[in-house]
Design a protein around this motif. Sequence first.
Motif, mmCIF file in Angstrom:
data_model
loop_
_atom_site.group_PDB
_atom_site.id
_atom_site.type_symbol
_atom_site.label_atom_id
_atom_site.label_comp_id
_atom_site.label_asym_id
_atom_site.label_seq_id
_atom_site.Cartn_x
_atom_site.Cartn_y
_atom_site.Cartn_z
ATOM 1 N N PRO A 272 0.803 -1.232 0.000
ATOM 2 C CA PRO A 272 0.000 0.000 0.000
ATOM 3 C C PRO A 272 0.833 1.278 0.000
ATOM 4 C CG PRO A 272 -0.805 -1.564 1.633
ATOM 5 C CD PRO A 272 0.453 -2.135 1.086
ATOM 6 N N ALA A 273 1.910 1.304 0.764
ATOM 7 C CA ALA A 273 2.728 2.520 0.832
ATOM 8 C C ALA A 273 3.372 2.803 -0.518
ATOM 9 C CB ALA A 273 3.801 2.369 1.907
ATOM 10 N N ASN A 274 3.853 1.747 -1.151
ATOM 11 C CA ASN A 274 4.464 1.905 -2.471
ATOM 12 C C ASN A 274 3.450 2.383 -3.498
ATOM 13 O OD1 ASN A 274 7.128 1.679 -3.251
ATOM 14 N ND2 ASN A 274 7.200 -0.516 -2.948
ATOM 15 N N ARG A 275 2.253 1.822 -3.422
ATOM 16 C CA ARG A 275 1.224 2.203 -4.400
ATOM 17 C C ARG A 275 0.792 3.655 -4.197
ATOM 18 N NH1 ARG A 275 -0.886 -2.900 -3.167
ATOM 19 N NH2 ARG A 275 -2.681 -1.981 -2.122
ATOM 20 N N GLU A 276 0.702 4.074 -2.937
ATOM 21 C CA GLU A 276 0.362 5.474 -2.647
ATOM 22 C C GLU A 276 1.426 6.404 -3.218
ATOM 23 O OE1 GLU A 276 -2.124 7.139 -1.222
ATOM 24 O OE2 GLU A 276 -3.360 5.365 -0.904
ATOM 25 N N ALA A 277 2.687 6.041 -2.979
ATOM 26 C CA ALA A 277 3.788 6.866 -3.481
ATOM 27 C C ALA A 277 3.770 6.886 -5.005
ATOM 28 C CB ALA A 277 5.118 6.322 -2.967
ATOM 29 N N PHE A 278 3.511 5.729 -5.586
ATOM 30 C CA PHE A 278 3.445 5.620 -7.048
ATOM 31 C C PHE A 278 2.372 6.565 -7.607
ATOM 32 C CE2 PHE A 278 1.369 3.642 -10.736
ATOM 33 C CZ PHE A 278 2.429 3.611 -11.636
ATOM 34 N N GLY A 339 9.797 9.400 -0.594
ATOM 35 C CA GLY A 339 9.956 8.287 0.346
ATOM 36 C C GLY A 339 9.367 8.552 1.715
ATOM 37 N N GLN A 340 9.027 9.821 1.988
ATOM 38 C CA GLN A 340 8.506 10.172 3.316
ATOM 39 C C GLN A 340 7.059 10.650 3.310
ATOM 40 O OE1 GLN A 340 11.788 12.583 5.497
ATOM 41 N NE2 GLN A 340 12.326 12.707 3.357
ATOM 42 N N ILE A 341 6.478 10.794 2.129
ATOM 43 C CA ILE A 341 5.136 11.405 2.094
ATOM 44 C C ILE A 341 4.028 10.470 2.578
ATOM 45 C CG2 ILE A 341 5.583 13.142 0.309
ATOM 46 C CD1 ILE A 341 4.271 11.147 -1.690
ATOM 47 N N VAL A 342 4.259 9.167 2.454
ATOM 48 C CA VAL A 342 3.214 8.237 2.872
ATOM 49 C C VAL A 342 3.321 8.034 4.386
ATOM 50 C CG1 VAL A 342 2.252 5.926 2.601
ATOM 51 C CG2 VAL A 342 3.298 7.073 0.640
ATOM 52 N N PRO A 343 2.275 8.376 5.140
ATOM 53 C CA PRO A 343 2.343 8.217 6.596
ATOM 54 C C PRO A 343 2.611 6.763 6.985
ATOM 55 C CG PRO A 343 0.424 9.510 5.978
ATOM 56 C CD PRO A 343 1.006 8.967 4.708
ATOM 57 N N LEU A 344 3.420 6.609 8.016
ATOM 58 C CA LEU A 344 3.773 5.255 8.456
ATOM 59 C C LEU A 344 2.548 4.482 8.951
ATOM 60 C CD1 LEU A 344 7.056 6.251 10.313
ATOM 61 C CD2 LEU A 344 6.888 5.026 8.149
ATOM 62 N N TYR A 345 1.544 5.201 9.429
ATOM 63 C CA TYR A 345 0.343 4.536 9.945
ATOM 64 C C TYR A 345 -0.838 4.646 8.976
ATOM 65 C CZ TYR A 345 2.844 4.425 14.397
ATOM 66 O OH TYR A 345 3.760 4.185 15.380
ATOM 67 N N VAL A 350 -6.231 5.883 10.414
ATOM 68 C CA VAL A 350 -6.498 6.780 11.537
ATOM 69 C C VAL A 350 -6.589 8.225 11.050
ATOM 70 C CG1 VAL A 350 -5.510 5.325 13.328
ATOM 71 C CG2 VAL A 350 -4.013 6.848 12.044
ATOM 72 N N LYS A 351 -7.327 9.012 11.814
ATOM 73 C CA LYS A 351 -7.554 10.413 11.433
ATOM 74 C C LYS A 351 -6.251 11.207 11.339
ATOM 75 C CE LYS A 351 -12.091 11.671 13.276
ATOM 76 N NZ LYS A 351 -12.725 12.407 14.389
ATOM 77 N N GLU A 352 -5.360 10.947 12.300
ATOM 78 C CA GLU A 352 -4.135 11.752 12.414
ATOM 79 C C GLU A 352 -3.238 11.626 11.190
ATOM 80 O OE1 GLU A 352 -5.416 9.874 14.687
ATOM 81 O OE2 GLU A 352 -5.839 11.219 16.354
ATOM 82 N N PHE A 353 -3.302 10.462 10.545
ATOM 83 C CA PHE A 353 -2.425 10.237 9.388
ATOM 84 C C PHE A 353 -3.253 9.769 8.197
ATOM 85 C CE2 PHE A 353 0.157 9.379 13.239
ATOM 86 C CZ PHE A 353 1.048 10.428 13.108
ATOM 87 N N ALA A 354 -4.265 10.562 7.883
ATOM 88 C CA ALA A 354 -5.209 10.141 6.844
ATOM 89 C C ALA A 354 -4.689 10.440 5.429
ATOM 90 C CB ALA A 354 -6.546 10.821 7.059
ATOM 91 N N GLY A 355 -4.012 11.564 5.266
ATOM 92 C CA GLY A 355 -3.564 11.937 3.915
ATOM 93 C C GLY A 355 -2.051 11.910 3.808
#
Lengths: 413, 250
Positions: A272-278, A339-345, A350-355
């Motif tokens: 998921p993190a890779n796909r978001e970054a992509f 490499g840092q834009i996708v929140p780790l959580y 969760v609301k805090e790291f939604a976008g």
Amino acid sequence: MWEAMDIKAAYRRVLSGGPVYHAFVLLFALLLVVGISAGIHALFIAGSRHAYGTTREIPLAILISTYIFFAVASTGLCIVSSIGHVFGVRDFMPIARRAVLLSIITILSGFLVIGLEIENPFRMAVYNVLSPNLTSNIWWMGTLYSIFLILMSIEFVFLMLHRHDVSAKTGLLGVISDVAAISVLGGIFGMLQGREFWYGPYLQLYLVASAVVTGCAFILFFVILAHRINRTAIDAPTGRALEVVSKLAVLMLVVVMFFTVWKMLTAAVGGPANREAFSAVISGPFAFKFWVFEITGGLVLPFVLLLLSGGKKIRQMFVAATVMIFSIFFTRLDMVVVGQIVPLYLELGVKEFAGLHTYTPSLHEILVVLGGFGFCGLAFLLGEKIFDGFQEPHGHREDDETATDAVRVEETS
Amino acid sequence: MRRDTAAGENSKQNVPEQVPDEQRREFLKIGLIVTGFFAGGTLISLVSNARQLFPPGAFRQEYPYKPHYAMIMRQDRCIGCERCVDACVAANHVPDYGWRTLVMEREAPKAVGQKREFIPILCNQCNNPPCVRTCPTKATFKDKTNGIIIMNDKKCIGCKSCMIACPYNARYYNEEKGAIDKCDFCLEVNLSKGKKTTACVEACPADVRIFGDLSDPGDSVYKMVHQLQRPVWVMREQAGAAPNVFYTKG
């Protein structure tokens, strides 16, 4: 060399540079002073939290990417110059001295920028020595680049003294330390298992290939510019050197294109993190920089221009190199930030790291970056005059000497 | 439709006639545990919690520290009051721009019953900490006695490489300290002064957080991590950091 190193003569050459030359010297000196002042203000007066655009979520950004830009350029310059004076390929020899000096200048520019990024640079000088962590990529990178800087300085001195036996040996050690350093730099990001977009052996290899491309671009840009500054025509051996450098650039651009295509395809089918970054890179907030700078300006356009130039159309090659350098700068920025834009959580929803996290460089950061370019430009301009455009005194030409030395190197090896 | 009915009849014939309710419940429970349980974004199979969380060759049976401090969160008990956060701020002088512990909120509008839940996070005091590996000056390191990851502020150069290395976003740069700051399980303010627990645990009105010694079979954290009845998971297991903060429900 010694005539060239005559301080008074060098000073006279700097003074006789002409109004445009002086204007650029002043401009770069001003950028350097303002950049250093901005960095000092950010770190020691305002605080980086207030002055820099970095955050807890994106702690490394444009200052680190600028450092990487210069470090990669330095590595590339070292590798490309070594093809001639270390490995004995004659066609590359006319560019050796200028390229080695540029390699030193660019790594110093990088050190300047990262020195104004690290919160406690004085502790770094002490505890890198007193408390080294041998498992740390950062420690190895700093150490290897420091060794590299020393080796390149020795190499440059002996190149200027026409002691090619010594310069070739130190050059070889320089290339080894440099390739190791750039690879370790890639490992800083590639060895973070928690950062999916970076993790893996990709960056360690990609940066080496990209370094050669960057090195070629720097050589084309600065050698052509140097002849303009020194008001000299590009002689046949230098022209031949530029031709082979541009051909090497074309070849390595293809390699980097392969790297880029596979990186993106792999990201597209990753977690998921890779796909978001992509998605962010292909069609999201980073799409403009990716398509315009990384792909068009950094790869496709220079590839076409250099191919069409056949290594002979100087103006076309200069445009290609300029576009490449400009674009590669933004490629490095995105490499670091994406490499840092996708929140780790993010996966938790969760609301805090939604976008996605966002980053915008601050004025202080931009000024520090310009300070780095100021140093690079200033040192290049002064270097051209101090070393008299790397021309040989007493009427004998650099390429004749280096060609003779190449034979000498071949004989000794 | 008819085929479904026929299949249903066939399957009915295959089911043993008399299975006691208690046995059936146990069987279902084991099935749930064995096949995995989706919780906190992590799908894990729980043949043995401990074996899953500490892969073979790790610290599954012999914990390297004594005491081996760990925390387990009973996540479904958290009401999001954030008293833990306030207590942490007060005890450790955490500035307003940073945090050592955080309570995240997840909304699930389509869920049956409760529509939202809270997830407390903090430094996971990992057994395989990427932050420690990446620090160039050993400014951050694992305490040799208890395994807590602590800072030596005067060695911190502020390169922030540990911040990007941490898979849990557990670190921030503290201007006042001139160094990276992070949760240390209140080692400095509580444990080193003879107290037995952390400020966040003390402050929690719902007993969400349980702090203890994973190397002690008599400790409640040990028992909760090593039991089979309830699923136990860790955050972002794929990051390979082998964390010492666990989560459970029920």
